[in-house]
Design an enzyme around this catalytic site. Structure first.
Site, PDB file in Angstrom:
ATOM      1  N   CYS A 193     -12.369  -9.973 -16.756  1.00  0.00           N
ATOM      2  CA  CYS A 193     -13.632  -9.314 -16.157  1.00  0.00           C
ATOM      3  C   CYS A 193     -14.818  -9.623 -17.282  1.00  0.00           C
ATOM      4  N   CYS A 218     -21.679   3.077  -9.404  1.00  0.00           N
ATOM      5  CA  CYS A 218     -20.923   3.805  -8.768  1.00  0.00           C
ATOM      6  C   CYS A 218     -21.780   5.331  -8.395  1.00  0.00           C
ATOM      7  N   ASP A 275       0.690  -1.253   0.052  1.00  0.00           N
ATOM      8  CA  ASP A 275      -0.076  -0.103  -0.139  1.00  0.00           C
ATOM      9  C   ASP A 275       0.901   1.271   0.127  1.00  0.00           C
ATOM     10  N   CYS A 321     -18.911  -0.528  -5.795  1.00  0.00           N
ATOM     11  CA  CYS A 321     -18.229  -1.077  -6.977  1.00  0.00           C
ATOM     12  C   CYS A 321     -17.933  -2.585  -6.833  1.00  0.00           C
ATOM     13  N   CYS A 375     -20.444  -6.664  -8.174  1.00  0.00           N
ATOM     14  CA  CYS A 375     -19.589  -7.329  -9.073  1.00  0.00           C
ATOM     15  C   CYS A 375     -19.825  -8.830  -9.162  1.00  0.00           C
ATOM     16  N   CYS A 429     -19.511  -6.588 -17.654  1.00  0.00           N
ATOM     17  CA  CYS A 429     -21.110  -6.348 -17.359  1.00  0.00           C
ATOM     18  C   CYS A 429     -21.373  -4.820 -17.106  1.00  0.00           C
ATOM     19  N   CYS A 450     -15.748   2.821   0.643  1.00  0.00           N
ATOM     20  CA  CYS A 450     -16.977   2.393   0.003  1.00  0.00           C
ATOM     21  C   CYS A 450     -16.575   0.940  -0.627  1.00  0.00           C
ATOM     22  N   CYS A 465     -20.517  -2.292 -12.384  1.00  0.00           N
ATOM     23  CA  CYS A 465     -19.928  -1.300 -11.321  1.00  0.00           C
ATOM     24  C   CYS A 465     -20.032   0.106 -11.879  1.00  0.00           C
ATOM     25  N   CYS A 482     -14.830   9.531  -6.296  1.00  0.00           N
ATOM     26  CA  CYS A 482     -15.057   8.152  -5.718  1.00  0.00           C
ATOM     27  C   CYS A 482     -15.494   8.407  -4.239  1.00  0.00           C
TER      28      CYS A 482
HETATM   29  C1  B12 Z   1      -4.594   5.717  -3.488  1.00  0.00           C
HETATM   30  C2  B12 Z   1      -5.254   4.487  -3.741  1.00  0.00           C
HETATM   31  C3  B12 Z   1      -6.817   4.739  -3.603  1.00  0.00           C
HETATM   32  C4  B12 Z   1      -7.380   5.879  -3.840  1.00  0.00           C
HETATM   33  C5  B12 Z   1      -7.266   5.952  -5.397  1.00  0.00           C
HETATM   34  C6  B12 Z   1      -7.793   4.806  -6.122  1.00  0.00           C
HETATM   35  C7  B12 Z   1      -7.423   4.435  -7.450  1.00  0.00           C
HETATM   36  N1  B12 Z   1      -8.467   3.743  -8.203  1.00  0.00           N
HETATM   37  O1  B12 Z   1      -6.378   4.827  -7.970  1.00  0.00           O
HETATM   38  C8  B12 Z   1      -8.709   5.591  -3.065  1.00  0.00           C
HETATM   39  C9  B12 Z   1      -8.754   6.267  -1.792  1.00  0.00           C
HETATM   40  C10 B12 Z   1     -10.068   6.075  -4.098  1.00  0.00           C
HETATM   41  C11 B12 Z   1      -8.568   4.181  -2.883  1.00  0.00           C
HETATM   42  C12 B12 Z   1      -9.919   3.401  -2.978  1.00  0.00           C
HETATM   43  C13 B12 Z   1      -9.757   2.059  -2.731  1.00  0.00           C
HETATM   44  N2  B12 Z   1      -8.742   1.338  -2.413  1.00  0.00           N
HETATM   45 CO1  B12 Z   1      -6.726   2.016  -2.559  1.00  0.00          CO
HETATM   46  N3  B12 Z   1      -5.244   2.263  -2.861  1.00  0.00           N
HETATM   47  C14 B12 Z   1      -4.466   3.411  -3.268  1.00  0.00           C
HETATM   48  C15 B12 Z   1      -2.871   3.147  -3.599  1.00  0.00           C
HETATM   49  C16 B12 Z   1      -2.358   3.644  -2.313  1.00  0.00           C
HETATM   50  C17 B12 Z   1      -2.505   3.727  -4.912  1.00  0.00           C
HETATM   51  C18 B12 Z   1      -3.266   3.569  -5.922  1.00  0.00           C
HETATM   52  C19 B12 Z   1      -2.808   4.164  -7.392  1.00  0.00           C
HETATM   53  O2  B12 Z   1      -1.550   4.491  -7.404  1.00  0.00           O
HETATM   54  N4  B12 Z   1      -3.611   4.413  -8.217  1.00  0.00           N
HETATM   55  C20 B12 Z   1      -3.268   4.978  -9.277  1.00  0.00           C
HETATM   56  C21 B12 Z   1      -3.261   3.934 -10.427  1.00  0.00           C
HETATM   57  C22 B12 Z   1      -2.057   4.148 -11.538  1.00  0.00           C
HETATM   58  O3  B12 Z   1      -3.163   2.390 -10.114  1.00  0.00           O
HETATM   59  P1  B12 Z   1      -4.373   1.601 -10.247  1.00  0.00           P
HETATM   60  O4  B12 Z   1      -5.410   2.045  -9.903  1.00  0.00           O
HETATM   61  O5  B12 Z   1      -3.721   0.184  -9.033  1.00  0.00           O
HETATM   62  O6  B12 Z   1      -4.156   0.753 -11.624  1.00  0.00           O
HETATM   63  C23 B12 Z   1      -4.322   1.343 -12.850  1.00  0.00           C
HETATM   64  C24 B12 Z   1      -3.262   1.093 -13.612  1.00  0.00           C
HETATM   65  O7  B12 Z   1      -2.256   0.136 -12.855  1.00  0.00           O
HETATM   66  C25 B12 Z   1      -3.528   0.582 -14.767  1.00  0.00           C
HETATM   67  N5  B12 Z   1      -3.063  -0.784 -15.100  1.00  0.00           N
HETATM   68  C26 B12 Z   1      -1.824  -1.231 -14.964  1.00  0.00           C
HETATM   69  N6  B12 Z   1      -1.582  -2.637 -15.550  1.00  0.00           N
HETATM   70  C27 B12 Z   1      -2.535  -2.732 -15.943  1.00  0.00           C
HETATM   71  C28 B12 Z   1      -2.908  -3.930 -16.628  1.00  0.00           C
HETATM   72  C29 B12 Z   1      -4.072  -4.101 -17.313  1.00  0.00           C
HETATM   73  C30 B12 Z   1      -4.492  -5.347 -18.126  1.00  0.00           C
HETATM   74  C31 B12 Z   1      -4.963  -3.112 -17.195  1.00  0.00           C
HETATM   75  C32 B12 Z   1      -6.253  -3.336 -17.900  1.00  0.00           C
HETATM   76  C33 B12 Z   1      -4.843  -1.959 -16.410  1.00  0.00           C
HETATM   77  C34 B12 Z   1      -3.686  -1.956 -16.054  1.00  0.00           C
HETATM   78  O8  B12 Z   1      -5.062   0.395 -14.795  1.00  0.00           O
HETATM   79  C35 B12 Z   1      -5.531   0.969 -13.493  1.00  0.00           C
HETATM   80  C36 B12 Z   1      -6.650   1.691 -14.038  1.00  0.00           C
HETATM   81  O9  B12 Z   1      -6.036   2.885 -14.661  1.00  0.00           O
HETATM   82  C37 B12 Z   1      -3.035   1.685  -3.845  1.00  0.00           C
HETATM   83  C38 B12 Z   1      -1.569   1.020  -3.169  1.00  0.00           C
HETATM   84  C39 B12 Z   1      -0.463   0.921  -4.040  1.00  0.00           C
HETATM   85  N7  B12 Z   1       0.570   1.551  -3.939  1.00  0.00           N
HETATM   86  O10 B12 Z   1      -0.728   0.674  -5.436  1.00  0.00           O
HETATM   87  C40 B12 Z   1      -4.095   1.060  -2.810  1.00  0.00           C
HETATM   88  C41 B12 Z   1      -4.875   0.015  -3.286  1.00  0.00           C
HETATM   89  C42 B12 Z   1      -5.180   0.231  -4.950  1.00  0.00           C
HETATM   90  N8  B12 Z   1      -6.322   0.349  -2.697  1.00  0.00           N
HETATM   91  C43 B12 Z   1      -6.859  -0.822  -2.247  1.00  0.00           C
HETATM   92  C44 B12 Z   1      -8.180  -0.724  -1.722  1.00  0.00           C
HETATM   93  C45 B12 Z   1      -8.727  -2.423  -1.299  1.00  0.00           C
HETATM   94  C46 B12 Z   1      -9.293   0.037  -2.072  1.00  0.00           C
HETATM   95  C47 B12 Z   1     -10.698   0.192  -1.930  1.00  0.00           C
HETATM   96  C48 B12 Z   1     -11.308  -1.452  -2.323  1.00  0.00           C
HETATM   97  C49 B12 Z   1     -11.097   0.409  -0.422  1.00  0.00           C
HETATM   98  C50 B12 Z   1     -12.533   0.763  -0.298  1.00  0.00           C
HETATM   99  N9  B12 Z   1     -13.405  -0.483  -0.066  1.00  0.00           N
HETATM  100  O11 B12 Z   1     -12.746   1.859   0.097  1.00  0.00           O
HETATM  101  C51 B12 Z   1     -10.939   1.230  -2.913  1.00  0.00           C
HETATM  102  C52 B12 Z   1     -11.292   0.786  -4.207  1.00  0.00           C
HETATM  103  C53 B12 Z   1     -11.726   2.073  -5.134  1.00  0.00           C
HETATM  104  C54 B12 Z   1     -11.464   1.549  -6.623  1.00  0.00           C
HETATM  105  N10 B12 Z   1     -12.623   1.331  -7.242  1.00  0.00           N
HETATM  106  O12 B12 Z   1     -10.224   1.578  -7.109  1.00  0.00           O
HETATM  107  C55 B12 Z   1      -6.122  -2.083  -2.734  1.00  0.00           C
HETATM  108  C56 B12 Z   1      -6.767  -2.746  -3.969  1.00  0.00           C
HETATM  109  C57 B12 Z   1      -6.707  -4.435  -3.841  1.00  0.00           C
HETATM  110  C58 B12 Z   1      -7.406  -4.853  -5.272  1.00  0.00           C
HETATM  111  N11 B12 Z   1      -7.953  -6.070  -4.907  1.00  0.00           N
HETATM  112  O13 B12 Z   1      -7.384  -4.365  -6.100  1.00  0.00           O
HETATM  113  C59 B12 Z   1      -4.610  -1.517  -2.670  1.00  0.00           C
HETATM  114  C60 B12 Z   1      -3.844  -2.141  -3.942  1.00  0.00           C
HETATM  115  C61 B12 Z   1      -3.930  -1.583  -1.618  1.00  0.00           C
HETATM  116  C62 B12 Z   1      -3.242  -2.776  -1.116  1.00  0.00           C
HETATM  117  N12 B12 Z   1      -1.911  -2.735  -1.252  1.00  0.00           N
HETATM  118  O14 B12 Z   1      -4.115  -3.682  -0.894  1.00  0.00           O
HETATM  119  N13 B12 Z   1      -7.399   3.869  -2.995  1.00  0.00           N
END
Ligand code: B12
Length: 299
Positions: free
Chosen positions: A176, A186, A122, A232, A236, A179, A229, A182, A202
């Site tokens: 995925c 939202c 994280d 979403c 699913c 469907c 929250c 989510c 969000c």
């Molecule tokens: C900041 C953060 C948040 C923020 C922003 C979330 C977001 N979507 O970016 C907020 C506060 C909103 C949040 C909410 C949640 N979070 Co959060 N969060 C983080 C954190 C610290 C950084 C995320 C980040 O950098 N986001 C920016 C983008 C770049 O990254 P990404 O969303 O992970 O993925 C994107 C890219 O990676 C890209 N991508 C990369 N490779 C690939 C490959 C393919 C094939 C595809 C299609 C896309 C793709 O696509 C994605 C979409 O743009 C991470 C921990 C970490 N260091 O990663 C936890 C993390 C993502 N969070 C987590 C969790 C549990 C949640 C929540 C479920 C908590 C809740 N119930 O409220 C929600 C889910 C919201 C959602 N629908 O995403 C878990 C997710 C676990 C999982 N199974 O996905 C993480 C990984 C923490 C952990 N180590 O477990 N979070």
């Protein structure tokens, strides 16, 4: 030489159900995802902004050769939190995951005394779910979360950055169902096609943020949750029949709800002490109370 299989077997013997490995190379594919994302949406304030730090594991450990990635499911059917999200109702994953990663690191070092193992969960600059995707542990949902075929998306990601090379896994072929439930459900319309995500809309983000615009306040209307929250994820199809977590620490004192009066009666220090084992204890008591007040005003 250290074998990937024996580490995976050891992790599984600890009840960690999903373990995979990816290389530690600078990640050009992630770079393109991040660039695209930054063109369309502003980065969330909790996110690392320096793209190079996000795509280069070597910035964390210059000698990094591989990354061992684990999923830690946290779903418990009998726990139905009323006003916090599931991930916040269980023991703080940062603490739980780090304990497991420490045990796995000790195992690795007992076989390979020169191995360096850096735990990540994280709070590092890396993109945790991209690592999990690359290590073959699941697929991305339209809701942006990483979905495991058995445990769904109610899984935390934890990893060990290693200076030893290990045989890497391939990303999963499954995907995925697409469907769009989510996206439609939202409350803030934060999600859009092609993995679009507007953090500023969000609900999870808004409940963790002190100061909100009027529009953001209106998104929170009728949202009962005062932290996080699950909308979403709960709609699913991949999450409908997931088994309970095998991680026993998550069964310890799960919270059903937060109570406004009880929280208001605590000093800031008492709040931190009372909830120190839950993932929202970093958040200020005032932010949680702000969410209660907003909900009460709308009732
Ligand atoms: C900041 C953060 C948040 C923020 C922003 C979330 C977001 N979507 O970016 C907020 C506060 C909103 C949040 C909410 C949640 N979070 Co959060 N969060 C983080 C954190 C610290 C950084 C995320 C980040 O950098 N986001 C920016 C983008 C770049 O990254 P990404 O969303 O992970 O993925 C994107 C890219 O990676 C890209 N991508 C990369 N490779 C690939 C490959 C393919 C094939 C595809 C299609 C896309 C793709 O696509 C994605 C979409 O743009 C991470 C921990 C970490 N260091 O990663 C936890 C993390 C993502 N969070 C987590 C969790 C549990 C949640 C929540 C479920 C908590 C809740 N119930 O409220 C929600 C889910 C919201 C959602 N629908 O995403 C878990 C997710 C676990 C999982 N199974 O996905 C993480 C990984 C923490 C952990 N180590 O477990 N979070």
């Amino acid at each position: 030489m250290l074998q990937a299989e024996e580490i995976k077997e050891y992790a599984k013997s600890l009840s960690v159900p999903a373990v995979g490995i990816c290389n530690a190379d600078r990640d050009e594919q992630l770079l393109s995802y991040l660039e695209k994302r930054h063109q369309n949406f502003s980065a969330c304030s909790f996110e690392e902004k320096d793209i190079e730090k996000r795509i280069s594991v070597c910035q964390l450990m210059p000698e990094a050769k591989s990354v061992l990635v684990c999923l830690f499911p946290y779903y418990i059917r009998a726990v139905q939190p009323e006003n916090i999200s599931r991930y916040a109702a269980v023991q703080d994953y940062h603490l739980v995951v780090k304990q497991y990663l420490k045990k796995i690191a000790d195992f690795i070092q007992s076989k390979e005394p020169k191995a360096q193992c850096l735990p990540v969960c994280d709070t590092s600059s890396l993109v945790d779910r991209h690592l999990a995707w690359k290590a073959g542990l699941g697929f991305y949902g339209k809701n942006n979360v990483l979905i495991h075929p058995v445990y769904g998306s109610y899984c935390f990601v934890g990893a060990l950055v290693l200076n030893v090379p290990l045989e890497a896994d391939e990303p999963m072929k499954a995907s995925c169902v697409g469907c769009g439930a989510c996206i439609r459900s939202c409350p803030g319309q934060a999600l859009s096609d092609n993995f679009g995500f507007d953090c500023e809309r969000c609900v999870s983000y808004l409940t963790q943020t002190k100061v909100l615009t009027e529009e953001q306040q209106s998104i929170l209307e009728h949202q009962r949750n005062v932290y996080g929250c699950d909308v979403c994820q709960s709609v699913c199809p991949h999450n409908q029949h997931v088994p309970d977590t095998p991680i026993r620490e998550f069964y310890r004192e799960p919270l059903r709800q937060l109570n406004e009066e009880s929280i208001a009666a605590l000093s800031n220090r008492q709040f931190k002490e009372r909830y120190k084992n839950y993932p929202f204890s970093w958040c200020s008591k005032q932010t949680i109370l702000k969410n209660f007040r907003r909900y009460n005003e709308e009732k």
